[in-house]
Motif scaffolding. Structure first.
Motif, short mmCIF file in Angstrom:
data_model
loop_
_atom_site.label_atom_id
_atom_site.label_comp_id
_atom_site.label_asym_id
_atom_site.label_seq_id
_atom_site.Cartn_x
_atom_site.Cartn_y
_atom_site.Cartn_z
N ILE A 21 -13.74 42.90 -0.78
CA ILE A 21 -12.78 41.89 -0.35
C ILE A 21 -13.26 41.23 0.94
O ILE A 21 -13.19 39.99 1.10
CB ILE A 21 -11.39 42.53 -0.15
CG1 ILE A 21 -10.80 42.90 -1.51
CG2 ILE A 21 -10.45 41.58 0.61
CD1 ILE A 21 -9.52 43.71 -1.43
N LEU A 22 -13.77 42.03 1.88
CA LEU A 22 -14.29 41.47 3.13
C LEU A 22 -15.47 40.54 2.86
O LEU A 22 -15.57 39.45 3.46
CB LEU A 22 -14.72 42.60 4.06
CG LEU A 22 -15.29 42.19 5.41
CD1 LEU A 22 -14.25 41.40 6.21
CD2 LEU A 22 -15.76 43.41 6.20
N GLY A 23 -16.34 40.93 1.95
CA GLY A 23 -17.48 40.07 1.60
C GLY A 23 -17.04 38.76 0.99
O GLY A 23 -17.63 37.71 1.26
N ASN A 28 -15.58 32.30 1.72
CA ASN A 28 -14.53 31.60 2.49
C ASN A 28 -13.16 31.71 1.84
O ASN A 28 -12.39 30.75 1.81
CB ASN A 28 -14.90 30.12 2.67
CG ASN A 28 -16.15 29.94 3.51
OD1 ASN A 28 -16.30 30.58 4.55
ND2 ASN A 28 -17.06 29.10 3.06
N MET A 29 -12.86 32.89 1.30
CA MET A 29 -11.57 33.10 0.67
C MET A 29 -10.57 33.64 1.69
O MET A 29 -10.95 34.32 2.65
CB MET A 29 -11.68 34.11 -0.48
CG MET A 29 -12.42 33.63 -1.68
SD MET A 29 -12.34 34.87 -3.03
CE MET A 29 -13.30 34.06 -4.29
N SER A 30 -9.31 33.35 1.46
CA SER A 30 -8.26 33.99 2.24
C SER A 30 -8.14 35.44 1.80
O SER A 30 -8.65 35.82 0.73
CB SER A 30 -6.93 33.28 2.04
OG SER A 30 -6.50 33.43 0.68
N LEU A 31 -7.46 36.24 2.60
CA LEU A 31 -7.28 37.64 2.23
C LEU A 31 -6.56 37.75 0.89
O LEU A 31 -6.95 38.55 0.03
CB LEU A 31 -6.49 38.36 3.32
CG LEU A 31 -6.10 39.82 3.02
CD1 LEU A 31 -7.35 40.66 2.77
CD2 LEU A 31 -5.27 40.40 4.16
N GLY A 32 -5.53 36.95 0.69
CA GLY A 32 -4.77 37.01 -0.56
C GLY A 32 -5.62 36.63 -1.76
O GLY A 32 -5.59 37.31 -2.80
N PHE A 77 -8.20 39.33 -2.47
CA PHE A 77 -7.56 40.50 -3.09
C PHE A 77 -7.31 40.25 -4.57
O PHE A 77 -7.58 41.12 -5.41
CB PHE A 77 -6.25 40.82 -2.38
CG PHE A 77 -5.50 41.98 -2.98
CD1 PHE A 77 -5.90 43.28 -2.73
CD2 PHE A 77 -4.40 41.76 -3.80
CE1 PHE A 77 -5.22 44.35 -3.30
CE2 PHE A 77 -3.71 42.82 -4.37
CZ PHE A 77 -4.12 44.12 -4.11
N LEU A 78 -6.82 39.07 -4.91
CA LEU A 78 -6.56 38.75 -6.30
C LEU A 78 -7.86 38.69 -7.11
O LEU A 78 -7.89 39.08 -8.29
CB LEU A 78 -5.81 37.42 -6.40
CG LEU A 78 -4.37 37.44 -5.89
CD1 LEU A 78 -3.77 36.03 -5.95
CD2 LEU A 78 -3.51 38.41 -6.71
N THR A 79 -8.93 38.21 -6.49
CA THR A 79 -10.23 38.19 -7.16
C THR A 79 -10.72 39.60 -7.41
O THR A 79 -11.24 39.92 -8.48
CB THR A 79 -11.25 37.43 -6.30
OG1 THR A 79 -10.81 36.08 -6.10
CG2 THR A 79 -12.62 37.42 -6.96
N ASP A 80 -10.52 40.47 -6.44
CA ASP A 80 -10.96 41.86 -6.55
C ASP A 80 -10.19 42.63 -7.61
O ASP A 80 -10.75 43.53 -8.25
CB ASP A 80 -10.80 42.55 -5.18
CG ASP A 80 -11.21 44.00 -5.22
OD1 ASP A 80 -12.42 44.27 -5.24
OD2 ASP A 80 -10.32 44.87 -5.23
N ILE A 81 -8.93 42.27 -7.82
CA ILE A 81 -8.09 42.97 -8.80
C ILE A 81 -8.74 42.98 -10.18
O ILE A 81 -8.58 43.93 -10.95
CB ILE A 81 -6.70 42.31 -8.87
CG1 ILE A 81 -5.88 42.66 -7.63
CG2 ILE A 81 -5.95 42.72 -10.12
CD1 ILE A 81 -5.40 44.08 -7.60
N ALA A 82 -9.49 41.93 -10.49
CA ALA A 82 -10.10 41.82 -11.82
C ALA A 82 -11.07 42.96 -12.09
O ALA A 82 -11.36 43.28 -13.26
CB ALA A 82 -10.82 40.48 -11.95
N PHE A 83 -11.60 43.59 -11.04
CA PHE A 83 -12.58 44.65 -11.23
C PHE A 83 -11.95 46.03 -11.42
O PHE A 83 -12.63 46.98 -11.79
CB PHE A 83 -13.53 44.71 -10.01
CG PHE A 83 -14.30 43.45 -9.80
CD1 PHE A 83 -15.30 43.06 -10.67
CD2 PHE A 83 -14.01 42.62 -8.73
CE1 PHE A 83 -16.01 41.90 -10.48
CE2 PHE A 83 -14.70 41.45 -8.52
CZ PHE A 83 -15.71 41.08 -9.40
#
Length: 202
Positions: free
Chosen positions: A141-143, A149-153, A156-162
């Motif tokens: 998520i930090l990466g 250049n993503m927001s934290l939210g 996080f939503l992108t990471d959920i897919a994994f």
């Protein structure tokens, strides 16, 4: 004379580190699943989990470090055949850099949790998935936030897919690691049954 608590690093340890680094490389370059986000789904994390669960903390950590060093040096062992330091500027950099620490954490947990009451398979799985939750996903998520250049939210939503894939991969890793340790009970830290001078594996 008091026996030493740790044995020295042996040629077998070196060979195991090299073999698991190669395994991670093979799993990394296998065809990935592309999703809507900037990071594809690969089998890298399966290899990382196996390195930690099978080899224990130190050798698992070193296997993943060797894999990264080889890739940074220019061999195309990263997802999609990528190589070199340029990968550190990609959205997946956080995931990649977290892998050695994740293997270390999984290796540490698998030396402790299976000693508790309950099915050993469950503890193996929890060792792997905990490393993923505590290390890989926060770093990923930090990466995404830094390099994409993503927001934290949004990160996080992108990471959920994994997450679903990680659960499946850790279920597989737990089963494979448990089978290996049943066949070779002295392989991981704390599994030695011999009262010899060096009873603790690296």
């Amino acid at each position: 004379m008091t026996a030493p608590s740790r044995r020295s690093f042996t040629p077998t340890d070196v060979a195991l580190v090299a073999v698991f680094a190669a395994l991670i490389a093979v799993l990394s370059i296998m065809p990935a699943i592309t999703i809507a986000g900037p990071v594809p789904i690969t089998l890298q994390t399966l290899g990382v989990a196996l390195a930690g669960l099978v080899l224990g903390p130190l050798r698992g950590f070193l296997a993943v470090v060797l894999y990264l060093v080889v890739g940074f040096a220019g061999l195309p062992v990263f997802a999609g055949g990528a190589a070199g330091l340029a990968v550190l500027g990609k959205p997946s950099a956080g995931y990649l850099l977290s892998f050695p620490v994740a293997a270390l954490v999984a290796g540490l947990l698998v030396t402790v949790l299976p000693r508790l009451p309950g099915p050993r398979y469950l503890w193996y799985f929890l060792s792997g998935i905990a490393a993923s939750i505590l290390v890989i996903h926060p770093a990923g998520i930090l990466g995404l936030m830094v390099n994409a250049n993503m927001s934290l939210g949004k990160a996080f939503l992108t990471d959920i897919a994994f997450w679903p894939g990680d659960v499946v991969k850790n279920l597989v890793a737990a089963g494979l690691a448990l089978a290996v340790h049943k066949a070779f009970p002295d392989l991981v830290l704390g599994r030695s049954r011999k009262p010899a001078a060096a009873t603790v594996a690296v």
